[in-house]
Motif scaffolding. Sequence first.
Motif, PDB file in Angstrom:
ATOM      1  N   ALA A 128     -32.342 -42.035 -26.678  1.00  0.00           N
ATOM      2  CA  ALA A 128     -32.488 -43.571 -26.420  1.00  0.00           C
ATOM      3  C   ALA A 128     -32.038 -44.129 -25.154  1.00  0.00           C
ATOM      4  N   LEU A 129     -31.017 -43.293 -24.296  1.00  0.00           N
ATOM      5  CA  LEU A 129     -30.871 -43.783 -22.841  1.00  0.00           C
ATOM      6  C   LEU A 129     -32.007 -43.364 -22.137  1.00  0.00           C
ATOM      7  N   SER A 130     -32.427 -42.049 -22.054  1.00  0.00           N
ATOM      8  CA  SER A 130     -33.309 -41.468 -20.981  1.00  0.00           C
ATOM      9  C   SER A 130     -34.481 -41.077 -21.978  1.00  0.00           C
ATOM     10  N   PRO A 131     -35.390 -41.790 -22.170  1.00  0.00           N
ATOM     11  CA  PRO A 131     -36.543 -41.605 -23.138  1.00  0.00           C
ATOM     12  C   PRO A 131     -37.589 -40.721 -22.404  1.00  0.00           C
ATOM     13  N   GLN A 132     -37.475 -40.670 -21.029  1.00  0.00           N
ATOM     14  CA  GLN A 132     -38.572 -39.833 -20.124  1.00  0.00           C
ATOM     15  C   GLN A 132     -38.294 -38.678 -20.059  1.00  0.00           C
ATOM     16  N   ARG A 133     -37.293 -37.862 -20.647  1.00  0.00           N
ATOM     17  CA  ARG A 133     -36.725 -36.508 -20.317  1.00  0.00           C
ATOM     18  C   ARG A 133     -37.356 -35.800 -21.603  1.00  0.00           C
ATOM     19  N   PRO A 134     -38.469 -34.881 -21.470  1.00  0.00           N
ATOM     20  CA  PRO A 134     -39.192 -34.255 -22.639  1.00  0.00           C
ATOM     21  C   PRO A 134     -38.075 -33.024 -23.409  1.00  0.00           C
ATOM     22  N   ALA A 135     -37.259 -32.566 -22.559  1.00  0.00           N
ATOM     23  CA  ALA A 135     -36.373 -31.606 -23.282  1.00  0.00           C
ATOM     24  C   ALA A 135     -35.447 -32.029 -24.095  1.00  0.00           C
ATOM     25  N   ILE A 136     -35.432 -33.314 -24.298  1.00  0.00           N
ATOM     26  CA  ILE A 136     -34.220 -34.015 -25.280  1.00  0.00           C
ATOM     27  C   ILE A 136     -34.971 -33.937 -26.622  1.00  0.00           C
ATOM     28  N   GLY A 137     -36.400 -33.921 -26.536  1.00  0.00           N
ATOM     29  CA  GLY A 137     -36.924 -33.879 -28.120  1.00  0.00           C
ATOM     30  C   GLY A 137     -36.657 -32.416 -28.607  1.00  0.00           C
ATOM     31  N   ARG A 138     -36.788 -31.251 -27.663  1.00  0.00           N
ATOM     32  CA  ARG A 138     -36.522 -30.009 -28.314  1.00  0.00           C
ATOM     33  C   ARG A 138     -35.034 -29.724 -28.854  1.00  0.00           C
ATOM     34  N   LEU A 139     -34.232 -30.557 -28.011  1.00  0.00           N
ATOM     35  CA  LEU A 139     -32.632 -30.479 -28.370  1.00  0.00           C
ATOM     36  C   LEU A 139     -32.720 -31.199 -29.919  1.00  0.00           C
ATOM     37  N   ALA A 140     -33.210 -32.269 -30.008  1.00  0.00           N
ATOM     38  CA  ALA A 140     -33.000 -32.858 -31.311  1.00  0.00           C
ATOM     39  C   ALA A 140     -33.828 -31.930 -32.481  1.00  0.00           C
ATOM     40  N   TRP A 141     -34.910 -31.388 -32.352  1.00  0.00           N
ATOM     41  CA  TRP A 141     -35.417 -30.511 -33.091  1.00  0.00           C
ATOM     42  C   TRP A 141     -34.664 -29.357 -33.701  1.00  0.00           C
ATOM     43  N   TYR A 142     -33.979 -28.641 -32.361  1.00  0.00           N
ATOM     44  CA  TYR A 142     -32.966 -27.658 -32.612  1.00  0.00           C
ATOM     45  C   TYR A 142     -31.967 -28.254 -33.558  1.00  0.00           C
ATOM     46  N   GLY A 143     -31.311 -29.380 -33.350  1.00  0.00           N
ATOM     47  CA  GLY A 143     -30.235 -29.654 -34.143  1.00  0.00           C
ATOM     48  C   GLY A 143     -30.855 -30.102 -35.473  1.00  0.00           C
ATOM     49  N   GLY A 144     -31.824 -30.827 -35.636  1.00  0.00           N
ATOM     50  CA  GLY A 144     -32.301 -30.966 -36.862  1.00  0.00           C
ATOM     51  C   GLY A 144     -32.621 -29.996 -37.959  1.00  0.00           C
ATOM     52  N   PHE A 145     -32.968 -28.774 -37.278  1.00  0.00           N
ATOM     53  CA  PHE A 145     -33.355 -27.423 -38.037  1.00  0.00           C
ATOM     54  C   PHE A 145     -31.966 -26.978 -38.834  1.00  0.00           C
ATOM     55  N   PHE A 146     -31.130 -27.118 -38.057  1.00  0.00           N
ATOM     56  CA  PHE A 146     -29.700 -26.578 -38.510  1.00  0.00           C
ATOM     57  C   PHE A 146     -28.822 -27.491 -39.134  1.00  0.00           C
ATOM     58  N   GLY A 147     -29.067 -28.626 -38.880  1.00  0.00           N
ATOM     59  CA  GLY A 147     -28.265 -29.970 -39.607  1.00  0.00           C
ATOM     60  C   GLY A 147     -28.937 -30.181 -40.992  1.00  0.00           C
ATOM     61  N   LEU A 148     -30.335 -30.301 -40.770  1.00  0.00           N
ATOM     62  CA  LEU A 148     -30.880 -30.876 -41.922  1.00  0.00           C
ATOM     63  C   LEU A 148     -31.811 -29.916 -42.655  1.00  0.00           C
ATOM     64  N   ALA A 149     -32.780 -29.212 -41.766  1.00  0.00           N
ATOM     65  CA  ALA A 149     -33.842 -28.245 -42.687  1.00  0.00           C
ATOM     66  C   ALA A 149     -33.149 -27.250 -43.160  1.00  0.00           C
ATOM     67  N   LEU A 150     -32.433 -26.621 -42.725  1.00  0.00           N
ATOM     68  CA  LEU A 150     -31.839 -25.278 -43.414  1.00  0.00           C
ATOM     69  C   LEU A 150     -31.094 -25.505 -44.670  1.00  0.00           C
TER      70      LEU A 150
END
Length: 256
Positions: A128-150
Amino acid sequence: MRRLLLIGAACVCLVLSAVVVRSVDEPVTRAARDYAAATATHAAATYVTLRTLYAVLSTAQEFEVGMSLIASGSAHPLKVLEPIDDTIERIATLVFGVMVATGILSVALGPVSAVGLGILALGLGIAALSPQRPAIGRLAWYGGFFGLALPLGLALATPMAGFLTEATYVRNLALVNEITQTVGGAEATLAEEAPDLSLNDYRKIAVNVWTRADELIGGLVAIFGVYVFRIFMLPLLLIGGLFMAVRSLARGRATN
């Protein structure tokens, strides 16, 4: 507008993380924990029976029979059981691995889900604060896997596992019980006393295992396969389906 949505989603993830940490009654994580714990309990019962059967067969192999037709000596006629005994030991080792893995999962799922939601909140907040950083998307996917998908994958697997594998599990469990009933059967528990067997009992067990070795090994392998499917393959299939569905929705919105 997009920034507000991301910040709101991050706040929701933080609240969910706190709920998972503080509450043992959170429905999704509790269902997933119960599912893993139930599988671990069944695997533990099977492991105890396998180790008991292995000990009985190992003892039976040590019995000696005297010979005096040509020269005096002794033989171990039940040594023919050694390949079967070794196979049972290897299957017991595999079942023990599943038991340990599911036991750890049932205990660690809550903290892992909470950490995953925290990572997802962090990724959404930074996006939300730095939308131009592509690596943040991978961080969100990583957290979403362990937090929600698992936890969701394990929770959804609970009703499906019984429907898909219960008939196979019950049929093979009954077969193993029938063959090993003299040494406790597959429903043996750690609290049971060791069976008090006579020499004739050892002989009966050895004959029963020898004559039905193919059925016994086949039943044990099928039960192990049910455990692997329930705790690994089915949740991964469901998680993969959830991932593909979310990814398709995201791509669809991106092209519109």
